[in-house]
Design an enzyme around this catalytic site. Structure first.
Site, PDB file in Angstrom:
ATOM      1  CD  GLN A  24       5.532  -6.948  -3.018  1.00 27.23           C
ATOM      2  OE1 GLN A  24       6.638  -6.864  -2.503  1.00 27.23           O
ATOM      3  NE2 GLN A  24       5.016  -5.973  -3.750  1.00 27.23           N
ATOM      4  CB  CYS A  45       3.497  -1.191  -2.917  1.00 28.51           C
ATOM      5  SG  CYS A  45       3.512  -2.963  -2.631  1.00 28.51           S
ATOM      6  CG  LEU A  46       7.203  -3.579  -7.439  1.00 31.29           C
ATOM      7  CD1 LEU A  46       8.181  -4.730  -7.614  1.00 31.29           C
ATOM      8  CD2 LEU A  46       7.238  -2.650  -8.641  1.00 31.29           C
ATOM      9  CG  HIS A  92       6.976  -1.023   1.643  1.00 31.53           C
ATOM     10  ND1 HIS A  92       6.034  -0.093   1.261  1.00 31.53           N
ATOM     11  CD2 HIS A  92       6.785  -2.099   0.824  1.00 31.53           C
ATOM     12  CE1 HIS A  92       5.297  -0.606   0.274  1.00 31.53           C
ATOM     13  NE2 HIS A  92       5.743  -1.816  -0.018  1.00 31.53           N
ATOM     14  CD  GLU A  93       9.452  -4.684   0.045  1.00 29.52           C
ATOM     15  OE1 GLU A  93       8.665  -5.647  -0.093  1.00 29.52           O
ATOM     16  OE2 GLU A  93       9.374  -3.659  -0.641  1.00 29.52           O
ATOM     17  CG  HIS A 151       4.659  -6.648   1.214  1.00 28.78           C
ATOM     18  ND1 HIS A 151       3.417  -6.521   0.655  1.00 28.78           N
ATOM     19  CD2 HIS A 151       5.411  -5.647   0.685  1.00 28.78           C
ATOM     20  CE1 HIS A 151       3.411  -5.489  -0.187  1.00 28.78           C
ATOM     21  NE2 HIS A 151       4.609  -4.934  -0.181  1.00 28.78           N
ATOM     22  N   GLY A 195      12.168  -2.961  -3.854  1.00 32.78           N
ATOM     23  CA  GLY A 195      11.977  -3.959  -2.810  1.00 32.78           C
ATOM     24  C   GLY A 195      10.893  -4.922  -3.239  1.00 32.78           C
TER      25      GLY A 195
END
Ligand code: NI
Length: 181
Positions: free
Chosen positions: A50, A98-99, A140-141, A144, A45
């Site tokens: 990000q 998470c990235l 989660h996304e 952000h 994701g």
């Protein structure tokens, strides 16, 4: 094009992302770049902040998770200007990563089911309900887009335990596996 991933400590990750104007130049290219960036980093994701863009766009893709979650084999969504219109009282706990927070995984409790209204890549308005790990990926996304990160939502004890690691990320005192900013 693979874009650098903005890592913990970057202010853009803490902003409330702006709604997307569907006429925006380069929107499809941005979506394609986000997806390429996500895949290159083995992510499942990604949200526009990000990659340093304060815009309400997210992508989730479950293909890489199909060993653990076979139902996600064909799960891929692009969401523009998503809005949560319903969430369950019932919660679920899953381990998240998470990235933008490399090498940290923590259990996070969130609503078990949500219903989201969003615009898809074909510019259609969709209302859809999610459950299971697919729901978790979307939640989660979505976070952000409002400047939240999963490490904000872990227990205080856990937060203390990862404090040192977070400081290392903030000071870029780690070895990234992909291009970061
Ligand atoms: Ni994330």
């Amino acid at each position: 094009m693979i874009l650098p991933i903005y890592v913990y400590g970057q202010p853009v990750l803490r902003e409330i992302a702006k709604p997307v104007d569907l006429e925006m130049e380069g929107l499809d290219q941005l979506i394609a770049d986000m997806e390429e960036t996500m895949k290159n980093a083995d992510g499942v994701g990604i949200a526009a902040p990000q990659v340093g863009r304060s815009l309400r766009i997210l992508i989730v893709s479950g293909a890489d998770l199909s060993e653990d979650y076979p139902e996600l084999r064909n799960f891929r969504r692009v969401m523009i200007n998503p809005e949560v219109i319903e969430k369950s009282e019932e919660t679920a706990e899953y381990s998240e990563g998470c990235l933008s927070v490399p090498d940290i995984n923590c259990n996070v409790i969130r609503p078990k089911r949500i219903t989201v209204r969003y615009i898809n890549q074909n510019r259609e308005t969709v209302t859809e309900s999610f459950d299971g790990f697919g729901c978790r990926m979307v939640e989660h996304e979505l976070d952000h887009l409002d400047g939240h990160m999963f490490v904000d939502r872990v227990s205080q004890i856990r937060r203390k335990l990862i404090g040192g690691k977070l400081r290392k990320l903030e000071t870029r005192n780690f070895r990234p596996r992909y291009k970061i900013k």
